[in-house]
Design a protein around this motif. Structure first.
Motif, PDB file in Angstrom:
ATOM      1  N   ASP A  71       0.814  -1.215   0.000  1.00  0.00           N
ATOM      2  CA  ASP A  71       0.000   0.000   0.000  1.00  0.00           C
ATOM      3  C   ASP A  71       0.852   1.272   0.000  1.00  0.00           C
ATOM      4  O   ASP A  71       0.356   2.358  -0.294  1.00  0.00           O
ATOM      5  N   LEU A  72       2.131   1.127   0.306  1.00  0.00           N
ATOM      6  CA  LEU A  72       2.996   2.313   0.346  1.00  0.00           C
ATOM      7  C   LEU A  72       3.585   2.646  -1.027  1.00  0.00           C
ATOM      8  O   LEU A  72       4.203   3.696  -1.201  1.00  0.00           O
ATOM      9  N   ALA A  73       3.379   1.722  -1.995  1.00  0.00           N
ATOM     10  CA  ALA A  73       4.037   1.861  -3.296  1.00  0.00           C
ATOM     11  C   ALA A  73       3.842   3.229  -3.950  1.00  0.00           C
ATOM     12  O   ALA A  73       4.821   3.834  -4.393  1.00  0.00           O
ATOM     13  N   ARG A  75       3.498   6.134  -2.832  1.00  0.00           N
ATOM     14  CA  ARG A  75       4.327   7.187  -2.244  1.00  0.00           C
ATOM     15  C   ARG A  75       5.814   6.888  -2.418  1.00  0.00           C
ATOM     16  O   ARG A  75       6.618   7.780  -2.631  1.00  0.00           O
ATOM     17  N   LEU A  76       6.175   5.592  -2.335  1.00  0.00           N
ATOM     18  CA  LEU A  76       7.600   5.246  -2.466  1.00  0.00           C
ATOM     19  C   LEU A  76       8.113   5.444  -3.889  1.00  0.00           C
ATOM     20  O   LEU A  76       9.279   5.747  -4.104  1.00  0.00           O
ATOM     21  N   ARG A  77       7.216   5.249  -4.872  1.00  0.00           N
ATOM     22  CA  ARG A  77       7.645   5.403  -6.269  1.00  0.00           C
ATOM     23  C   ARG A  77       8.161   6.807  -6.548  1.00  0.00           C
ATOM     24  O   ARG A  77       8.900   7.011  -7.506  1.00  0.00           O
ATOM     25  N   LYS A  78       7.747   7.756  -5.687  1.00  0.00           N
ATOM     26  CA  LYS A  78       8.230   9.120  -5.899  1.00  0.00           C
ATOM     27  C   LYS A  78       9.713   9.238  -5.586  1.00  0.00           C
ATOM     28  O   LYS A  78      10.381  10.142  -6.062  1.00  0.00           O
ATOM     29  N   VAL A  79      10.216   8.324  -4.753  1.00  0.00           N
ATOM     30  CA  VAL A  79      11.620   8.468  -4.354  1.00  0.00           C
ATOM     31  C   VAL A  79      12.487   7.288  -4.790  1.00  0.00           C
ATOM     32  O   VAL A  79      13.700   7.392  -4.802  1.00  0.00           O
TER      33      VAL A  79
END
Lengths: 183, 254, 183
Positions: A71-73, A75-79
């Motif tokens: 579920d964090l993907a 947001r993590l894809r931004k970094v």
């Protein structure tokens, strides 16, 4: 087993799985644990401890690996640098290899009813998802293709038996009049 | 058939995006799904008619069609003609079999599409879930041990010798020839310890290597023998030309 | 700040630090966090959460990174043997000592047709492959060198007679007046 011994085993398992680049098997962990402590029990306790956290313990490709929670993907894809997704033709070819392996290129083309573009094969090979596995003993001896451990790793599968049964794939008839989901 | 004068509205739309399909089977599957029933109960005959209508429509707008589209059209035309004959005949049975093969192929393609979708919906490593970005390598490299083998040792030995031979100027080995003086000393000291009339060979020094050294020593020993015979210390004899030369202590008569 | 928001921020920070290839700075984390949540506070809470565990949040190179707990590292350490090769000069010298022992340094130099560096001799001595064996009774009394039992062990030889015979290795130049040895 004393609680202290279990805590120590948990710390060791945590550190070992965290540090490794590849999944850690219960056997590998067992070699580091003192007598009388079951690696499976430790890994199971470790999975419980991380349930719902930002990083979770996944059972993949015959071992255990920490992975970020799905579920964090977004947001993590931004970094984190993300490679391109495989195109539809490559995904279909991969599915055919997974279900029909070992399989030749003409057999894949027969099932898809279309020629297999070299770029598609190259993309799968480059991603390390499929690999040659001998040759079929028929005239011309075409190369046989099979999936790799990286395929299991990439799609989060413990082994090939984690793939759904063919019968279960078609339980829901395709919604009428709907365009194919992805292009 | 109606389609020949006016293709179905859906078919017209399909003609325009024919190139969006990966091949005839792809189009057939799409048409089959349009029948709103599950793939086990599609009407192959209706499917064939839809496909042929699409091909007909494509021809009307003069779309270039790849050979496989036309091959499929020809085969489906054959299949349609057989499907239309009364049931029970041999031709009808043949057609039913062919229709079942086509339906099975469509089901398999549909299954693989579903499998691809299932895979695509998984959390993919590197896309949806991420492994540790900087794994720690806790292994320690021990380079204290040596990788040595006999082959390497011998190769090194031969290499060293060959290189040394190549760099050294050639010096012919110095011939160590047995001098007359040495032969005199040896003959004098050995005389008497050997039986009467021994051949000169018996008085040669030990350890003569080459044939040259041996011939040289023989000549020196003969010269020494002649010298001693002159003073009467030894006597020499030869039974015939080129026969061995024999020697014995001189002095008393035989 | 609500507890729920903090828990969410903690999960995100955990996943981000885990997945990043390099240490994550508070500023980088801050860009992913909603308004009103301090990255420093989140990282501090994350450090507390991992305190005493198998993996700890370490502050390195201006950022944060997970690291194996120092006390566990020795237990996880794996020793990988990478045997090294001897340099060519050392290998040649060793071969000459093996075949000509006991032999002096000038003799080795004479056979090799090259000077013998002290470092080469030192390397062989340090590896325990050769040892001094008395002195030659000639002017200057140079040290004689011979191979050691460690040499035999290293090459899997029972004794020095197990070395291939020199005659089997060499075709010596024919002496004058003598028929050349069979070709």
């Amino acid at each position: 087993m004393s609680d202290e011994a279990m805590q120590d085993a948990l710390r060791l398992a945590e550190a070992m799985v965290f540090a490794a680049a590849a999944p850690v098997t219960a056997r590998q962990l067992g070699q580091l644990l003192p007598e009388g402590i079951e690696a499976e029990a430790v890994l199971s306790a470790l999975r419980d401890r991380y349930a719902g956290r930002g990083v979770e313990l996944a059972e993949v490709a015959g071992g255990f690996q920490f992975r970020t929670a799905p579920d964090l993907a977004p947001r993590l894809r931004k970094v984190v640098q993300v490679p391109r997704r495989l195109p539809r033709a490559a995904m279909e070819t991969l599915a055919i290899v997974a279900y029909h392996q070992p399989v030749t290129r003409p057999e894949i083309e027969e099932i898809r009813g279309a020629a297999l573009a070299q770029t598609t094969l190259d993309a799968l090979l480059e991603a390390g998802l499929i690999a040659p596995k001998g040759r079929k003993e028929v005239p011309g001896r075409p190369t046989l293709w099979a999936t790799t451990p990286a395929f299991l790793l990439q799609f989060g599968l413990r082994d090939l038996r984690d793939l759904p049964k063919r019968e279960d794939l078609l339980v829901e008839p395709p919604a009428p009049g709907q365009a194919p989901p992805e292009e | 058939m109606e389609a020949t004068s006016e293709p179905p509205a859906g078919a017209q739309a399909l003609v325009l995006r024919l190139e969006g399909f990966e091949g005839p089977l792809d189009l057939l599957l799409d048409l089959a799904r349009g029948q709103k029933v599950d793939l086990a109960r599609i009407s192959i005959l209706a499917l064939v008619e839809q496909y042929l209508a699409v091909i007909e429509g494509a021809r009307r707008v003069r779309l270039e069609l790849a050979a496989d589209w036309l091959v499929m059209a020809a085969w489906l035309t054959w299949l349609k003609s057989r499907l239309l004959v009364p049931a029970g005949g041999e031709a009808a049975e043949e057609a039913e079999e062919a229709a079942e093969v086509l339906a099975a192929r469509l089901r398999e393609l549909q299954t693989m599409r579903a499998a691809a979708q299932w895979l695509g919906a998984r959390p993919v490593l590197g896309q949806d879930v991420f492994a540790r970005g900087a794994p720690e390598d806790l292994s320690v490299v021990d380079r204290s041990r040596l990788a040595l083998d006999l082959t390497g040792l011998i190769r090194a030995y031969l290499l060293a010798l060959r290189r040394a031979a190549a760099t050294k100027p050639y010096r012919p080995p110095t011939a160590s020839l047995w001098s007359v003086q040495q032969a005199l000393t040896r003959l004098a000291s050995l005389m008497g310890s050997l039986p009467d009339w021994s051949t000169l060979d018996a008085y040669l020094p030990e350890g003569l290597g080459t044939a040259l050294e041996r011939r040289g020593a023989l000549a020196s020993t003969l010269l020494a023998g002649l010298e001693m015979a002159r003073g009467g210390a030894v006597r020499l004899r030869q039974e015939a030309a080129f026969a061995p030369i024999e020697v014995r202590r001189g002095g008393e008569d035989v």
